[in-house]
Write a protein that holds these residues in place. Structure first.
Motif, PDB file in Angstrom:
ATOM      1  N   ASP A   1       0.919  -1.091   0.236  1.00  0.00           N
ATOM      2  CA  ASP A   1       0.182  -0.034  -0.226  1.00  0.00           C
ATOM      3  C   ASP A   1       0.816   1.299   0.023  1.00  0.00           C
ATOM      4  OD1 ASP A   1      -1.710   2.106   0.648  1.00  0.00           O
ATOM      5  OD2 ASP A   1      -2.964   1.187   1.978  1.00  0.00           O
ATOM      6  N   ARG A   2       1.248   1.754  -1.073  1.00  0.00           N
ATOM      7  CA  ARG A   2       2.368   2.755  -1.236  1.00  0.00           C
ATOM      8  C   ARG A   2       2.086   3.921  -0.570  1.00  0.00           C
ATOM      9  NH1 ARG A   2       5.260   0.668  -5.559  1.00  0.00           N
ATOM     10  NH2 ARG A   2       4.265  -0.891  -6.583  1.00  0.00           N
ATOM     11  N   GLU A   3       1.104   4.390  -0.640  1.00  0.00           N
ATOM     12  CA  GLU A   3       0.424   5.745  -0.141  1.00  0.00           C
ATOM     13  C   GLU A   3       0.569   5.724   1.470  1.00  0.00           C
ATOM     14  OE1 GLU A   3      -2.517   9.641  -0.033  1.00  0.00           O
ATOM     15  OE2 GLU A   3      -2.651   7.937  -1.598  1.00  0.00           O
ATOM     16  N   PHE A   4      -0.013   4.590   1.928  1.00  0.00           N
ATOM     17  CA  PHE A   4       0.064   4.280   3.404  1.00  0.00           C
ATOM     18  C   PHE A   4       1.584   4.416   3.710  1.00  0.00           C
ATOM     19  CE2 PHE A   4       0.203   1.577   7.095  1.00  0.00           C
ATOM     20  CZ  PHE A   4      -0.723   2.086   7.805  1.00  0.00           C
ATOM     21  N   ASN A   5       2.323   3.487   2.991  1.00  0.00           N
ATOM     22  CA  ASN A   5       3.562   3.389   3.559  1.00  0.00           C
ATOM     23  C   ASN A   5       4.659   4.267   3.494  1.00  0.00           C
ATOM     24  OD1 ASN A   5       2.812   0.706   3.967  1.00  0.00           O
ATOM     25  ND2 ASN A   5       3.284  -0.159   2.035  1.00  0.00           N
ATOM     26  N   VAL A   6       4.488   5.261   2.433  1.00  0.00           N
ATOM     27  CA  VAL A   6       5.264   6.304   2.328  1.00  0.00           C
ATOM     28  C   VAL A   6       4.925   7.528   3.612  1.00  0.00           C
ATOM     29  CG1 VAL A   6       5.529   8.316   0.865  1.00  0.00           C
ATOM     30  CG2 VAL A   6       5.574   6.362   0.036  1.00  0.00           C
ATOM     31  N   VAL A   7       3.646   7.470   3.799  1.00  0.00           N
ATOM     32  CA  VAL A   7       3.388   8.516   4.974  1.00  0.00           C
ATOM     33  C   VAL A   7       3.659   7.770   6.215  1.00  0.00           C
ATOM     34  CG1 VAL A   7       1.348   9.622   6.061  1.00  0.00           C
ATOM     35  CG2 VAL A   7       1.455   9.293   3.622  1.00  0.00           C
ATOM     36  N   GLU A   8       3.616   6.652   6.264  1.00  0.00           N
ATOM     37  CA  GLU A   8       3.963   6.224   7.758  1.00  0.00           C
ATOM     38  C   GLU A   8       5.641   6.173   7.939  1.00  0.00           C
ATOM     39  OE1 GLU A   8       2.130   4.754  10.313  1.00  0.00           O
ATOM     40  OE2 GLU A   8       0.693   5.972   9.292  1.00  0.00           O
ATOM     41  N   ILE A   9       6.352   5.991   6.998  1.00  0.00           N
ATOM     42  CA  ILE A   9       7.774   6.136   7.177  1.00  0.00           C
ATOM     43  C   ILE A   9       8.488   7.475   7.095  1.00  0.00           C
ATOM     44  CG2 ILE A   9      10.049   5.595   5.853  1.00  0.00           C
ATOM     45  CD1 ILE A   9       8.691   3.345   4.542  1.00  0.00           C
ATOM     46  N   ALA A  10       7.684   8.375   6.433  1.00  0.00           N
ATOM     47  CA  ALA A  10       8.155   9.878   6.480  1.00  0.00           C
ATOM     48  C   ALA A  10       7.561  10.206   7.901  1.00  0.00           C
ATOM     49  CB  ALA A  10       7.363  10.458   5.460  1.00  0.00           C
ATOM     50  N   LYS A  11       6.414   9.943   8.411  1.00  0.00           N
ATOM     51  CA  LYS A  11       6.272  10.432   9.771  1.00  0.00           C
ATOM     52  C   LYS A  11       7.411   9.944  10.777  1.00  0.00           C
ATOM     53  CE  LYS A  11       1.932   9.537  10.897  1.00  0.00           C
ATOM     54  NZ  LYS A  11       0.578   8.900  11.317  1.00  0.00           N
ATOM     55  N   ALA A  12       7.490   8.616  10.600  1.00  0.00           N
ATOM     56  CA  ALA A  12       8.591   8.306  11.616  1.00  0.00           C
ATOM     57  C   ALA A  12       9.963   8.881  11.626  1.00  0.00           C
ATOM     58  CB  ALA A  12       8.807   6.697  11.434  1.00  0.00           C
ATOM     59  N   ALA A  13      10.373   9.221  10.421  1.00  0.00           N
ATOM     60  CA  ALA A  13      11.485   9.773   9.974  1.00  0.00           C
ATOM     61  C   ALA A  13      11.881  11.128  10.065  1.00  0.00           C
ATOM     62  CB  ALA A  13      12.399   8.890   8.695  1.00  0.00           C
ATOM     63  N   MET A  14      10.743  11.848   9.533  1.00  0.00           N
ATOM     64  CA  MET A  14      10.836  13.393   9.186  1.00  0.00           C
ATOM     65  C   MET A  14       9.988  14.168  10.116  1.00  0.00           C
ATOM     66  SD  MET A  14      10.572  12.801   5.013  1.00  0.00           S
ATOM     67  CE  MET A  14      10.683  14.707   4.726  1.00  0.00           C
TER      68      MET A  14
END
Length: 327
Positions: free
Chosen positions: A172-185
């Motif tokens: 689930d690309r959109e979900f995963n991009v948002v989740e990783i960015a939230k954790a890292a950025m």
């Protein structure tokens, strides 16, 4: 872009957002630009003082319905394992093998993910990596971790893949991009994900502490999957990244472009092993992952062109990660 290739976005945003040219860094036969290519974690801890300039390149973006690359079908299983475990430094020999990465069915659902940086290498030397400080910062990341959530879902479209199994699960690309960015950025780092397809992901970012808004386009050029057995699955993608200042509704950049850029292609290969419990259920997946960053020639930037010549087709930045998915 499949789920765990986002490290190249996180690393590349930093490299494009902050470019420092050092006159005292030179290679024996070429002029080297010292890039402050901070890694995904270190980048998010500091502001971006300079916006990235738009990269002008001619790209042929594969269609989402593109059929499997016939030539690549002749490549044997084990290719990706060799590239990762033997740290093969040549450019990827495979093409676009399907319209997405299709994971085994046991990937389906939501996972808690821990990604640990296990090694960093500079095959072309420290100067091409970005200089002593950049390399030292990258080495300091070893054994550090990033924690986030990931989700895999059933594919809503017709499958085009050369896998030998019947898997129909995709990231689930959109979900995963948002989740990783939230954790890292930072919790509010992602302003928008205007495009999220197997062959193109566009993200509008404002990293924590930064005073710039950036748009990152990740364009998938090569893709390969290998179904090894009912517990092992290997996959890889090569992505070209285009980082630029985000534009306002009238088309004007939201920040001043910088004068120096690098165009990169990043191969991220992942070797997954499912761990089954006594009932045969998969509650943990382990992954050995390698990202290899290749620079491309630029006709507009003579320094970047000389860097490409000095690299001689080898990656300038290689990183290994040990990733564990649990639920």
């Amino acid at each position: 872009l499949h789920l765990f290739t986002l490290p190249f976005l996180l690393t590349s945003v930093s490299a494009f957002a902050k470019v420092e040219i050092s006159a005292n860094i030179r290679a024996s036969n070429s002029c080297i630009v010292a890039l402050d290519a901070r890694s995904r974690r270190q980048f998010f801890e500091s502001a971006i003082p300079t916006a990235a300039s738009t990269i002008i390149s001619i790209l042929t973006l594969p269609s989402t319905s593109q059929a499997a690359d016939v030539t690549s079908q002749n490549l044997q299983n084990g290719l990706l394992e060799t590239r990762v475990l033997e740290n093969v430094l040549s450019t990827p020999p495979y093409g676009m093998e399907g319209n997405d990465i299709y994971y085994p069915d046991y990937f389906s659902g939501v996972w808690s993910v821990e990604s640990v940086t296990s090694d960093v290498a500079a095959p072309c030397g420290i100067a091409l990596f970005g200089g002593n400080q950049t390399y030292a910062r990258a080495l300091s990341e070893v054994n550090s971790s990033l924690n986030y959530n990931a989700r895999f879902i059933a594919s809503p479209s017709e499958r085009t893949s050369i896998l030998d199994n019947n898997a129909n699960v995709i990231a689930d690309r959109e979900f995963n991009v948002v989740e990783i960015a939230k954790a890292a950025m930072g919790e509010n780092s992602v302003l928008d994900v205007p495009v999220s397809t197997p062959n193109k992901v566009s993200v509008v970012l404002t990293p924590r502490g930064a005073n710039q808004i950036l748009k990152a386009d990740l364009l998938t050029l090569n893709r390969r999957s290998e179904f090894i057995n009912n517990c092992e699955f290997h996959c890889s993608e090569v992505v070209r990244q285009v980082i630029a200042p985000a534009r306002a509704s009238n088309g004007t950049p939201m920040s001043q472009p910088s004068k120096s850029t690098l165009l990169k292609e990043i191969e991220t290969a992942s070797l997954y092993t499912a761990i089954r419990d006594v009932d045969g259920r998969v509650r943990e997946i382990r992954c050995r992952q390698r990202s290899a960053t290749f620079i491309l020639p630029s006709q507009q930037d003579p320094i970047a062109y000389k860097m490409w010549e000095a690299a001689r087709g080898r990656p300038i930045d290689v990183r290994f990660y040990d990733v564990v998915y649990r639920r």
